[in-house]
Structures are given as C-alpha cells and as structure tokens.
Design an enzyme around this catalytic site. Structure first.
Site, PDB file in Angstrom:
ATOM      1  N   HIS B 263       0.834  -1.206   0.000  1.00 17.33           N
ATOM      2  CA  HIS B 263       0.000   0.000   0.000  1.00 17.33           C
ATOM      3  C   HIS B 263       0.875   1.266   0.000  1.00 17.33           C
ATOM      4  CE1 HIS B 263      -3.759   2.217   1.106  1.00 17.33           C
ATOM      5  NE2 HIS B 263      -2.906   3.022   1.716  1.00 17.33           N
ATOM      6  N   GLU B 264       1.807   1.327   0.930  1.00 14.69           N
ATOM      7  CA  GLU B 264       2.661   2.518   1.012  1.00 14.69           C
ATOM      8  C   GLU B 264       3.569   2.635  -0.206  1.00 14.69           C
ATOM      9  OE1 GLU B 264       1.772   4.610   3.122  1.00 14.69           O
ATOM     10  OE2 GLU B 264       0.633   3.324   4.485  1.00 14.69           O
ATOM     11  N   HIS B 267       1.802   4.654  -2.738  1.00 16.01           N
ATOM     12  CA  HIS B 267       1.985   6.089  -2.462  1.00 16.01           C
ATOM     13  C   HIS B 267       3.378   6.548  -2.907  1.00 16.01           C
ATOM     14  CE1 HIS B 267      -1.654   7.087  -0.275  1.00 16.01           C
ATOM     15  NE2 HIS B 267      -1.478   6.146   0.647  1.00 16.01           N
ATOM     16  N   GLU B 293      -4.384   8.355  -2.714  1.00 16.18           N
ATOM     17  CA  GLU B 293      -4.918   7.097  -2.199  1.00 16.18           C
ATOM     18  C   GLU B 293      -5.219   6.143  -3.350  1.00 16.18           C
ATOM     19  OE1 GLU B 293      -4.817   6.563   0.930  1.00 16.18           O
ATOM     20  OE2 GLU B 293      -5.940   4.716   1.167  1.00 16.18           O
TER      21      GLU B 293
END
Lengths: 497, 497
Positions: B263-264, B267, B293
């Site tokens: 997930h990160e 980003h 996001e």
C-alpha cells in the site's frame, strides 16, 4: 524589558531552526539515501539563509541596543543578551551574498575533496581550495572589521568565543618546547618493555554495540533524550533534548568504536547537561568548541584510558567477547590504550603526539588567512612541518594535507580547539579529582556519578554564562594553562609522581 | 516573467521547508527518543509558522497578480501559477493567530486522544474535540469566504483541490444504494465454502522485512531515493528524492506488514514519479489526497490482492517462511486476502465494507462542520450509523468514534478521499489493463513494469498539471465514476464476468 523579551522569542525561533538543521545533518550522515543529497543540500541551505535573514534583520540590531539600555536584567539575561549581540555581530558583519558564496564554495570543495583525498590528488583540489580560502579571508576581514579583530581571530571567535591568537600562542609554544623530547622519552620507555598483547578478534558488531550502550549508560548518557547510531565519520549532533552520537565498527578491532563512543559520550553529556531553563536561548548553549572538546577528551582520555577504568573495563570485554589469557587483563588493556607512536593521521593519533598535528595546522592556517602561505605551497609546508614536528616523511598527500575535511569545508580557526580542549580536559579533571578523591577509585567500579556531578555543576549547567577562562577559573582556580596537561602526560607515560 | 520567476524562487524555498518538515516528521515517528517530543514540536511549529509567513507575505499576493498579468507563460508555468494562487488563497484566508490556535488545539487534543482511546473515555476527549471543531469551523468559514465555498468544501479543498460535496454526494449515494446488498451477497457466497486456511506462523520480522524489500523492488520503489522503516502507524512521508515508507510487524501474521508495505509503495511510486523538472514547485506535487490514495489502493487492492499476483506471491512466501501444504497455495492466499467481514475498525476493513466506514464519517463530519451535530452527540450518531450501514452494535467508543486520529488532529474533509481513491484506483486500473492486456498476466510473474509505466505517464509525471477529473478523463476517457469500482467488486467477490 520588552525589547529583551522580543529578542528571546526571535532567538528561540533561531534555536529551533538550528535544531531542525541538526536533525537533518544527523539524518544526512546516518539515514539518507544517496539520491537525496542534492535536495537535502537545498533544505539545509534554505534553513541557513532563513536563519541568517532573521538574525540580521535590522530590527534585531535596534532591539539589541534597546535591550542593552533597558538595564533591568538578571545575570543570566545579561549574559544571554551578550551572546545574542555576539551572534548578531558575526552574522551582520558578513553580506548575505558572501555567506551564500562561501557556503556554496565549501560544499563544492568538500565534494571534490572526497575524491581528491581518495586519489591523493592535490592538484584537483587546489583551485577549489583556493576559492574557499579566498572567500574565508573575505569573511575573516568582514568579521574582523566589525569585531575589531584581525581576520584569524575573527574566524576563531566563531568557533570559540573570546579565544584569541595572543592567548593560544604562548600555550602552544610551551607544548612545542616540551612535547618533542617527551615523545622521545615515552617511546624509549615503551620500547624497553615487551609490547602490549593485541586483543584477538574478531569482535562482532552486535556485541561492540551492546558494550557501547552499556558504557554510555555508565558514563551517564540519557537515552530518553538521545541515541547511538552508525556513520562513516563519528560525531555528536542532533538537537535540544535529542543528542545523537555515532560511531563506526570494525570487526577486527573493538578499540576504535569503543573509545569513539566514549569520546562522543563526553560531548553528549555536555549537550544533555546544558541549563534546562535556557536550552532554547544562546546563553544555554555550550560555551565553545574548546570546552566542548574538553568534555569529550576528559571522558575518553582522562577517565576512560586511566588505569582505574581499565580495571572495570577488562572483565566487561573479556566476558562479552569470550576472551581468555593475559591480553584481556587490565594492565595489558591500559598499555594498549596508552601506546604512543607518531603517525601521519591526526584522528588516529595518541594524546602525546596529537598536539603536534594541531600545532602544524594552526601554523599553516594562520599563515593562509594572513596571506603568507598560498594553497599551492600547502603540501610542501605541510610535509616540512610533519618532518620537523614528528620526524615523519609524508609519503603522499592523502596521508598529508588532504586528510582533513576542515579546510575544504571552509573551517579555518577550528583546529586549535582540539588541543585547547585537551589542555582544558586535564585541568578540569585534575580539579575534579583533587576536590573529590573518590572519583578515580569509582572509575574502577564503572561509577561516573561523582565525576559527572562535578562536571554538571562546574561546566555543563553553566552553558555560556561565563567566558571560557572565567569558567575555568571558577572551576579550577585559574585560567587555562598547560601545567595539568603536561603533568598528566608525564605521570601517565613516564610514571612520574 | 520577472514576477513569476521571483514567485518560483519563493515557492522553491517553501518546498524546501516542507521537505525539512517531512524528514522531521518521519524522524518523529521512527527515530526520535521520547524526551525530545516537546522540542520537536517547537521545531515543527517554527517551520510551519515561517512557511505561513513567507506564503502570506503581501508581496506574494502582489506578485501573483503581476505574474497572472504577464501572460507569456507556458502550460506548466500557468498551471504552476494556478497552484501558487491556490496555496496563497488557502494560507492568506486564515489569520496567523487562528492558524496557531488551531494547530495548538489539535496537538493538545491528539495527545489527550491517545489516552482517551486507550481508556475508551469519550468524556475526557470531548472538551478538547469541541475546541478543535470550533476552530476548524472558523478556519472553514475563513477559507470559505475567501474561496467562495461553503465551509466544508473549503476544508475539503485543502486535501483534495477542486473536490466538492456536490461531486461526492452522488458518488457516495450510489455506493450507499449498492454496497449493503453486495456485502450480504458476498458473505453468503463466502459462507457457502469452507473458510480459507490460515497461514501457520510464526513469521520472523527479519524475513518479513526481506520480503517487503523484495516486493518494493518488484513494484518499482527506487531505493536510491527512499527507505523502508518501522513505525507504530504506517505512513509514506519524507521529502523530495527521499520517500520514506514505514510498516509495523507482527510475528503472528505477515499479512498486515506485507499488504501495508505494498500500500505505502503505491503512495511512494507517486512521489518518486513526480515530474523531475518541477519537483520543487507546486505544480510538481501530487494532485491531491484522492489520487494519492488511488495509487496506494491500485497497487495493494487492484494489483496485489489479485488472483494473478497471488500466483507470484505464494511460492515467495512458502520459500521464505519454509511453509508446506495447501494453506500456502495461491488459491488459498487469494481467498485469505479477499475475505469480507464487517468489523468495527476502519483501518482493518476489507475493500467491500470499507466505504461504509467512510460514508458514515463523511455524514458525521459534514454535519459537525455545518453545526448540525454537536460533539456531545457524536458517539450516539456514530453508533447509530454503524448499525445502519454495517449492521454492527459498537461495544465501546474505543472501537467507535474514538478509533481515528483525524478529528482530534483537526482533519475535517480528509475522510472522503479514502473512498474517492478506491473508486479512482478501480477506474485507473481498468483503463490500464484495457490498454495493456499484458499487465495482469505480468503480475503473475511479479512484473509491474508495464503497469508502472502506464501510471508514470498517466498519473505520476503529470504532477498537479491537471485537475483530478481532467487527469482521470485524460487517462481513462471519463471523469470519476463508480462503474469500474462496483464492477471490480462484483467480479472479484461474486465471480461475475
């Protein structure tokens, strides 16, 4: 005291900017990925320029004058105001574009220096160092004019407020007169005995780190307000309430990291012991680089290379590394930690030959700033000095005038503080142990509490309240002199009483 | 274009200050010793106030007007100027003392919140949250007046430039209409099968970290310009050319850290892929929190919880942890990673039930900002909403309205970007895989290059050149809508074609 109060808010803001730079500087050396160096350079430059703009705002000068006229300040406030005035005078003396040019030239020169040192290629560094020197001479002139000092003293004052060549010269002349013969005598004495036994390695990094942390705790490092990490070049940095020291590990020898950690812990104790109520103000900062170095050398050289501390340390090392036999005995450890041998590299030097490295650099940098020594003539002059002062023939510039980052980084006037610090360390330790005879025996138990208490009270908690010589007089009964340092060397290395 | 050039220098300086804050923020969460938190708070506050002062300097406003009149700018410069105008409008709208008061109240409230959440004690938080809300309503009003928006839209615009309630309401209404039945259908379908087998642990942290690093490399994280570390609350932060993501490890389960890292990394790809020539300017920043996001959810939810990626991941995990048997097969892994179950905690929610958490928070925070919901009535309204939207009876406020830091931290208008991001992620992934049918099969080989290339070109490298809907239109052929998101859920969770 409205003007004073406004100034205090301005300087608290400047302190926070300096703290931010301190953490970014630590991060640069310990965490930052390589690709970020350009962006990081811009961040640090912006913080620096902003601080310079805030500090040299004309209103700062007006408020200083107004606050000085208010005259209803206590002792600490007055000293604080004096430190504000000093900071303002240094900053306002130098035009913003000269600050920026000098900073940029130093950054560029430092980068070239890394490769030039690796390749022992002075010619590559020369034009960059010439530019750095040219700009530092302009900075020195500008500050000198504003402060009523000659250029070198003006630069020196930036690292060690109040220190002057006139104060250094006689101290260094005494060392020059005594140390060469003393080195010869020590070496003859050490040569007459069998050499100390090397500690057999390897020394796993994890164990070295654990021992370092344990010794930091013993000396008194507060881990609620600090850290230990790894960097290529060890340092003590960080910010208020956040003192970060670093070391580097070598699996083949534990001595470097161990003594390095103790050295930086001495610096850290000073930072962690600054007066809490003033920690965001100029008067709450450490007094200067000489006293700062005195704290690291007091812990490392005076306390931790002592016979007593080796008594405590020997079983610690033996257990941690699973050592056996005579190499691990306290007596052998002490002989290892007090071995004297002239060498090319300043940072590797023992405490008896170290001053020679500084005397040489001091001689060369005062000449460069005065315009009496050209950068082109630096290698020759450096090598000549090494021959004269330490009897060594420098084989290449990597092990000669290229070894240190200070000049490429634009730091002229910094070097003498190392040896002034060594002198002050001996004087402070002598006073502390004379006042509290229990300090030395306690070191044999790994107990630094009494020593730390004395340093807290007599050095750390005073921040910048007193000038260096006044602090020393208050703590030891007299201003800085070489007596205790030379006595210490004669006692430790020649067995004189 | 002199005014423009001067502005560009000012905004580069602001960017450097923001970068410095980014590194300090990372350090606060990952490195800082506890005792430094007060001093760190002051450092961050000073950087924030300085940036606000620079940004709201009246000359900035004059130069914006002058630059807008110069009219000789290229496409990127014009977009840059528009972003400068937006930043200036937001900052200049709010008086400095309100900025400071809101920031201080939020800091204090956050600290109280940590204990209040732990003790499930809403009463303790209430007065602090009331104060935060009071000040945020003032901020919203001030910004709204300046920007010609209602208060909530003005706050929302600070997180997601250009986003408005009028845009969100119909999108969220569609989700509200469809999702509750969809959750029921998915759960019935999953209940009809044997549950997936849990992976047997333990999962040593060192191995989890190695896998995380390997997957980051596969997705395309550039370690020359970034790092992976540990923090209590995972985030993507850092600075220009220095993107730092964090995770936290649990030896009992590897899923949290693994999916968190992916997930990160989504980003981080956005940050590392911003247009290099503009990376210090406003137009070179990420477009807004919804698109940000979308990038994390595209990597985690769309790509890495796919059947294809599980094919790649299963043997990686099996080998790394020495696993054996059916639990370690790709099919089981995929079922584990796509398990749907309504729960109390937003950050633990699966992608099917997650929007309900956001719909609720959006409903509550718009009402709070409008003055239609008092803080005192928040727990009741929260629990009622959980019953209505997810059929759950909240047992205590710790698992209810106290679970998130956003409101105590003063962030009103942030929550909707999570679900807008999920919708955008589905729309972008559908467009990418439709344009490049090889993307999905490549995921089965752990090969993200084609997907990454498409995202680079269509999202990352555009910075803030386009408004969110214009970027989506350029990339997918239409502005944001829920079709691809709902299709994705039906396909993945109900097996519809």
């Amino acid at each position: 005291m409205q003007a004073y109060t406004t100034l205090a808010a301005t300087f608290a803001r400047l302190g926070a900017l300096e703290d931010a730079s301190g953490i970014l500087g630590w991060d640069t050396q310990t965490q930052m990925p390589d690709g970020a160096s350009e962006a990081r350079g811009e961040q640090l430059a912006v913080l620096k320029v902003l601080a310079h703009e805030i500090l040299t705002d004309p209103r700062t000068g007006e408020r200083l004058a107004a606050a000085e006229a208010e005259g209803e300040l206590g002792e600490w406030e007055r000293a604080n105001l004096q430190e504000m005035r000093r900071a303002y005078a240094h900053a306002a003396a130098v035009p913003g574009d000269l600050v920026a040019a000098a900073s940029k030239a130093a950054t560029r020169c430092e980068m070239v220096w890394r490769d030039a040192r690796r390749d022992s290629d002075f010619a590559r560094l020369r034009p960059h160092l010439e530019e750095v020197l040219r700009l530092q001479r302009l900075v020195g002139e500008a500050k000198g004019t504003a402060l009523g000092l000659d250029s070198y003293d003006a630069l020196l004052d930036g690292y060690d407020p109040g220190m002057r060549r006139a104060r250094i010269d006689p101290l260094f002349a005494e060392l020059r007169a005594v140390l060469p013969d003393l080195v010869v005598a020590v070496r003859e004495r050490q040569a007459a005995e069998a050499p100390p036994l090397p500690l057999p390695g390897p020394f796993p990094v994890g164990i070295q780190r654990e021992i370092g942390l344990r010794l930091m705790r013993a000396v008194g490092f507060d881990f609620e307000r600090g850290r230990l990490d790894v960097s290529l070049h060890p340092f003590c940095g960080g910010a208020t309430d956040d003192v970060r020291i670093t070391t580097r590990y070598d699996e083949a020898s534990a001595t470097g990291a161990l003594m390095g950690v103790l050295h930086e812990t001495g610096h850290a104790l000073y930072e962690q012991g600054r007066p809490a109520a003033w920690r965001h103000q100029p008067v709450g900062q450490a007094r200067g680089m000489s006293l700062h170095e005195s704290q690291s050398l007091l812990v490392e050289m005076q306390a931790c290379r002592s016979r007593e501390f080796c008594t405590f340390l020997a079983p610690v090392l033996r257990e941690a590394f699973g050592g056996e036999g005579p190499a691990w005995e306290a007596r052998n450890l002490h002989r290892l930690y007090t071995r004297v041998e002239p060498g090319f590299i300043r940072v590797d030097a023992d405490e008896v030959t170290y001053p020679a490295h500084i005397l040489l650099r001091y001689r060369l940098e005062t000449a460069m700033i005065a315009g009496d020594l050209a950068v082109a003539d630096l290698p020759g002059a450096f090598n000549e000095g090494m021959k004269e002062l330490l009897g060594l023939t420098v084989p290449d510039d990597r092990r000669g005038c290229l070894q240190d980052i200070h000049w490429p980084g634009g730091s002229f006037g910094y070097f003498p503080t190392y040896t002034l610090g060594a002198i002050a360390a001996a004087q402070l330790f002598a006073a502390a142990t004379s006042r509290h005879p229990g300090i030395r025996p306690a070191l044999a138990e790994g107990d630094f509490s009494q020593l730390r208490g004395w340093l807290r009270e007599n050095v750390h908690a005073r921040g910048s309240l007193l000038e260096t010589d006044d602090l020393l007089t208050a703590a030891t009964g007299r201003p800085l002199d070489t007596a205790d340092f030379l006595n210490h060397l004669r006692r430790r290395y020649l067995g004189e009483a």
